[in-house]
Design a protein around this motif. Sequence first.
Motif, PDB file in Angstrom:
ATOM      1  N   GLU A  13       0.818  -1.205   0.000  1.00  0.00           N
ATOM      2  CA  GLU A  13       0.000   0.000   0.000  1.00  0.00           C
ATOM      3  C   GLU A  13       0.856   1.261   0.000  1.00  0.00           C
ATOM      4  N   ARG A  14       1.958   1.241   0.746  1.00  0.00           N
ATOM      5  CA  ARG A  14       2.839   2.408   0.777  1.00  0.00           C
ATOM      6  C   ARG A  14       3.427   2.685  -0.615  1.00  0.00           C
ATOM      7  N   ALA A  15       3.843   1.624  -1.295  1.00  0.00           N
ATOM      8  CA  ALA A  15       4.394   1.787  -2.644  1.00  0.00           C
ATOM      9  C   ALA A  15       3.335   2.276  -3.619  1.00  0.00           C
ATOM     10  N   ALA A  16       2.111   1.744  -3.501  1.00  0.00           N
ATOM     11  CA  ALA A  16       1.035   2.165  -4.401  1.00  0.00           C
ATOM     12  C   ALA A  16       0.689   3.634  -4.193  1.00  0.00           C
ATOM     13  N   LEU A  17       0.692   4.080  -2.954  1.00  0.00           N
ATOM     14  CA  LEU A  17       0.382   5.477  -2.666  1.00  0.00           C
ATOM     15  C   LEU A  17       1.460   6.407  -3.205  1.00  0.00           C
ATOM     16  N   GLU A  18       2.694   5.961  -3.202  1.00  0.00           N
ATOM     17  CA  GLU A  18       3.780   6.790  -3.726  1.00  0.00           C
ATOM     18  C   GLU A  18       3.773   6.830  -5.251  1.00  0.00           C
ATOM     19  N   GLN A  19       3.440   5.720  -5.876  1.00  0.00           N
ATOM     20  CA  GLN A  19       3.527   5.633  -7.340  1.00  0.00           C
ATOM     21  C   GLN A  19       2.234   6.012  -8.047  1.00  0.00           C
ATOM     22  N   LEU A  78      -9.448  12.126   4.407  1.00  0.00           N
ATOM     23  CA  LEU A  78      -8.739  11.045   5.087  1.00  0.00           C
ATOM     24  C   LEU A  78      -7.346  10.839   4.506  1.00  0.00           C
ATOM     25  N   THR A  79      -7.219  11.035   3.190  1.00  0.00           N
ATOM     26  CA  THR A  79      -5.917  10.914   2.550  1.00  0.00           C
ATOM     27  C   THR A  79      -4.974  12.011   3.031  1.00  0.00           C
ATOM     28  N   ALA A  80      -5.513  13.215   3.162  1.00  0.00           N
ATOM     29  CA  ALA A  80      -4.687  14.325   3.651  1.00  0.00           C
ATOM     30  C   ALA A  80      -4.263  14.104   5.100  1.00  0.00           C
ATOM     31  N   HIS A  81      -5.136  13.470   5.871  1.00  0.00           N
ATOM     32  CA  HIS A  81      -4.822  13.239   7.293  1.00  0.00           C
ATOM     33  C   HIS A  81      -3.799  12.120   7.458  1.00  0.00           C
ATOM     34  N   ASP A  82      -4.075  10.950   6.860  1.00  0.00           N
ATOM     35  CA  ASP A  82      -3.161   9.802   6.939  1.00  0.00           C
ATOM     36  C   ASP A  82      -3.566   8.818   5.857  1.00  0.00           C
ATOM     37  N   ASP A  83      -2.975   8.979   4.683  1.00  0.00           N
ATOM     38  CA  ASP A  83      -3.398   8.161   3.546  1.00  0.00           C
ATOM     39  C   ASP A  83      -3.153   6.668   3.767  1.00  0.00           C
ATOM     40  N   LEU A  84      -2.014   6.320   4.330  1.00  0.00           N
ATOM     41  CA  LEU A  84      -1.702   4.908   4.538  1.00  0.00           C
ATOM     42  C   LEU A  84      -2.680   4.262   5.514  1.00  0.00           C
ATOM     43  N   ALA A  85      -2.959   4.931   6.617  1.00  0.00           N
ATOM     44  CA  ALA A  85      -3.887   4.379   7.608  1.00  0.00           C
ATOM     45  C   ALA A  85      -5.272   4.203   7.027  1.00  0.00           C
TER      46      ALA A  85
END
Length: 235
Positions: free
Chosen positions: A88-94, A124-131
């Motif tokens: 998920e972290r990689a997907a959010l970055e890419q 929610l993405t602005a607050h903590d996208d990964l969570a």
Amino acid sequence: MPAEHHHHHESHRSHHAGWLRAAVLGANDGLISTGSLVLGMATAQATPATILLSGLAGLVAGALSMAAGEYVSVSSQSDAEEADIRIERAALEQHPEAELQELTQIYIHRGLEPALARQVAEQLTAHDDLAAHLRDEVGIHEVQRARPVQAAMASAGAFTLGALPPVLLAWLWSGPGLATVVVASSLVLLAVLGYVAERVAGGGGIKGALRVLLWGSLAQAATALIGWLFGVNVG
């Protein structure tokens, strides 16, 4: 007059599922296995020293086995969670926009209007996208995260507590009738444990007591039968 604000907190049973399962399993296993071991040795007419040594060995081996098994099992779950977090972290970055749209679709499927779903996803993405993605896409919640060390310690400790009564009886009971005392005390403790476990989980308690009594009785009957059939003084 301004309205009073009261803080309301709900304690949900599922938040305790991890440690409760490990504790109940460990205590049940300790009481049933060690009590049955002591019972089998007693019905085989072993010497008091042999019965006590068998009980102690069963307690130590069982506690370590429970800790190791629980640690390995929960560690596997933790490894899977960590792998999902990396994905998920990689997907959010890419692919941040695609992930935002994915989160939006999740909220639409849950009943929100598209515009509101998009707004919720953005906030929610602005607050903590990964969570947000771990919770709503993958289903990983912080209160239910795998904790191998905690699970291992709970299992070993609970097993030890469950195994102590029959071991103490083997140590302190010097007269005849040890087998009867072990059976009676183990069944009473199993019923109490099953009742309390179901009550903590939110149930009535009676079914939990009956479930544990059934399996505990079967285990004790089997080991007592083995000891009686062999009837050999192993001391």
